[in-house]
Design a protein around this motif. Sequence first.
Motif, PDB file in Angstrom:
ATOM      1  N   LEU A 187       0.809  -1.219   0.000  1.00 54.13           N
ATOM      2  CA  LEU A 187       0.000   0.000   0.000  1.00 54.13           C
ATOM      3  C   LEU A 187       0.839   1.264   0.000  1.00 54.13           C
ATOM      4  CD1 LEU A 187      -2.719  -1.083   2.606  1.00 54.13           C
ATOM      5  CD2 LEU A 187      -2.865  -1.145   0.110  1.00 54.13           C
ATOM      6  N   ARG A 188       2.142   1.109   0.065  1.00 55.73           N
ATOM      7  CA  ARG A 188       3.021   2.281   0.042  1.00 55.73           C
ATOM      8  C   ARG A 188       2.908   3.008  -1.303  1.00 55.73           C
ATOM      9  NH1 ARG A 188       8.740  -0.083   1.354  1.00 55.73           N
ATOM     10  NH2 ARG A 188       9.367   2.046   0.767  1.00 55.73           N
ATOM     11  N   GLY A 189       2.960   4.320  -1.257  1.00 51.72           N
ATOM     12  CA  GLY A 189       2.867   5.103  -2.482  1.00 51.72           C
ATOM     13  C   GLY A 189       1.457   5.499  -2.848  1.00 51.72           C
ATOM     14  N   HIS A 225       2.190   6.643  20.424  1.00 52.05           N
ATOM     15  CA  HIS A 225       3.061   7.770  20.759  1.00 52.05           C
ATOM     16  C   HIS A 225       3.273   8.743  19.600  1.00 52.05           C
ATOM     17  CE1 HIS A 225       3.878   5.646  24.437  1.00 52.05           C
ATOM     18  NE2 HIS A 225       4.468   4.646  23.817  1.00 52.05           N
ATOM     19  N   ASP A 226       3.566   8.207  18.398  1.00 51.12           N
ATOM     20  CA  ASP A 226       3.971   9.097  17.311  1.00 51.12           C
ATOM     21  C   ASP A 226       3.737   8.397  15.973  1.00 51.12           C
ATOM     22  OD1 ASP A 226       5.011  11.317  16.080  1.00 51.12           O
ATOM     23  OD2 ASP A 226       7.106  10.890  16.559  1.00 51.12           O
ATOM     24  N   VAL A 227       3.597   9.184  14.911  1.00 48.12           N
ATOM     25  CA  VAL A 227       3.502   8.635  13.553  1.00 48.12           C
ATOM     26  C   VAL A 227       4.636   9.250  12.745  1.00 48.12           C
ATOM     27  CG1 VAL A 227       1.811  10.399  12.852  1.00 48.12           C
ATOM     28  CG2 VAL A 227       2.032   8.282  11.530  1.00 48.12           C
ATOM     29  N   CYS A 228       5.368   8.429  11.984  1.00 48.30           N
ATOM     30  CA  CYS A 228       6.606   8.869  11.344  1.00 48.30           C
ATOM     31  C   CYS A 228       6.744   8.285   9.938  1.00 48.30           C
ATOM     32  CB  CYS A 228       7.827   8.411  12.148  1.00 48.30           C
ATOM     33  SG  CYS A 228       7.766   8.752  13.912  1.00 48.30           S
ATOM     34  N   THR A 229       7.581   8.928   9.149  1.00 50.86           N
ATOM     35  CA  THR A 229       8.024   8.404   7.864  1.00 50.86           C
ATOM     36  C   THR A 229       9.544   8.388   7.871  1.00 50.86           C
ATOM     37  OG1 THR A 229       6.112   9.337   6.714  1.00 50.86           O
ATOM     38  CG2 THR A 229       7.984   8.689   5.360  1.00 50.86           C
ATOM     39  N   GLU A 230      10.120   7.248   7.542  1.00 49.39           N
ATOM     40  CA  GLU A 230      11.574   7.130   7.516  1.00 49.39           C
ATOM     41  C   GLU A 230      11.986   6.153   6.430  1.00 49.39           C
ATOM     42  OE1 GLU A 230      15.150   5.837  10.578  1.00 49.39           O
ATOM     43  OE2 GLU A 230      13.375   6.852  11.365  1.00 49.39           O
ATOM     44  N   GLU A 231      12.866   6.600   5.544  1.00 46.03           N
ATOM     45  CA  GLU A 231      13.366   5.783   4.440  1.00 46.03           C
ATOM     46  C   GLU A 231      12.229   5.187   3.623  1.00 46.03           C
ATOM     47  OE1 GLU A 231      16.134   2.928   5.909  1.00 46.03           O
ATOM     48  OE2 GLU A 231      17.513   4.441   6.697  1.00 46.03           O
ATOM     49  N   GLY A 232      11.169   5.987   3.453  1.00 43.87           N
ATOM     50  CA  GLY A 232      10.040   5.548   2.632  1.00 43.87           C
ATOM     51  C   GLY A 232       9.014   4.706   3.367  1.00 43.87           C
TER      52      GLY A 232
END
Length: 244
Positions: A23-25, A52-59
């Motif tokens: 589902l990425r992209g 705690h948190d929502v993040c995006t890292e290295e795609g």
Amino acid sequence: KVDKAFQRSVERDGALKFLASALRGKKAVAEAFVVGAREAASLNHRNIVRVHDVCTEEGYLFYSMEYVAGGSFRDRIGQKRLPVSAWPGVLWGATSGFLHAEQRGIFHPQLIPEHFLFSETGEVKILNLGLAASMEPVRRSLGVRFQDWVFYSPPEGSGGSGSGRQGEVFSAGCSLYHLMAGEPPFAGTTVEQVVARKKSREPMGLQERVSMASAEVSEIVARMSDRDPGARYMDFSELNEEVA
């Protein structure tokens, strides 16, 4: 996908829930994931898994949450039956958590035993509140449903989901019944058999299945999982008036 992690800054275990690679992209899906994570993070209750948190890292898109070490209802169902003495605490914990979410307009559209976790001390923690509802349109568009959802879906539900707040009460009740009795209230070997039993047969009461079962807990779980919406609790506010 969920991975265990360790947060070095505060020296504690945690867990990371990732958006599926397939589902990425997809912008709409990513937005729904973020909305769900933020809704989950808005819930602050001892019986709800803390986000705690929502993040995006290295795609990769993911959110961090507390790590709950005691396994799920499903894990416990496959082991030794939960002691009757633990039933009231489990019932109170689960319904208290759902009431907190209900008061904030958040519900879970497809509850199964995997969405209930135990802490190391035996406290119930509800998983995926917030995220499940925000991702529901995605799940429906892909035709995805849990393989054993038929055991917990309300008879009046359609499209593979629950039917609002009363459907959530039913699914929670069926999961609790399964944990306490060792099998679902409406058991069967085929989907058709389970559906037919929901339409025509009342399940055996917990007191009939388990010696020394609490009459109060048995009656509350029976009303939660009643196949007739008219006899079921309307919501967790009504239910908690009895549990409190």
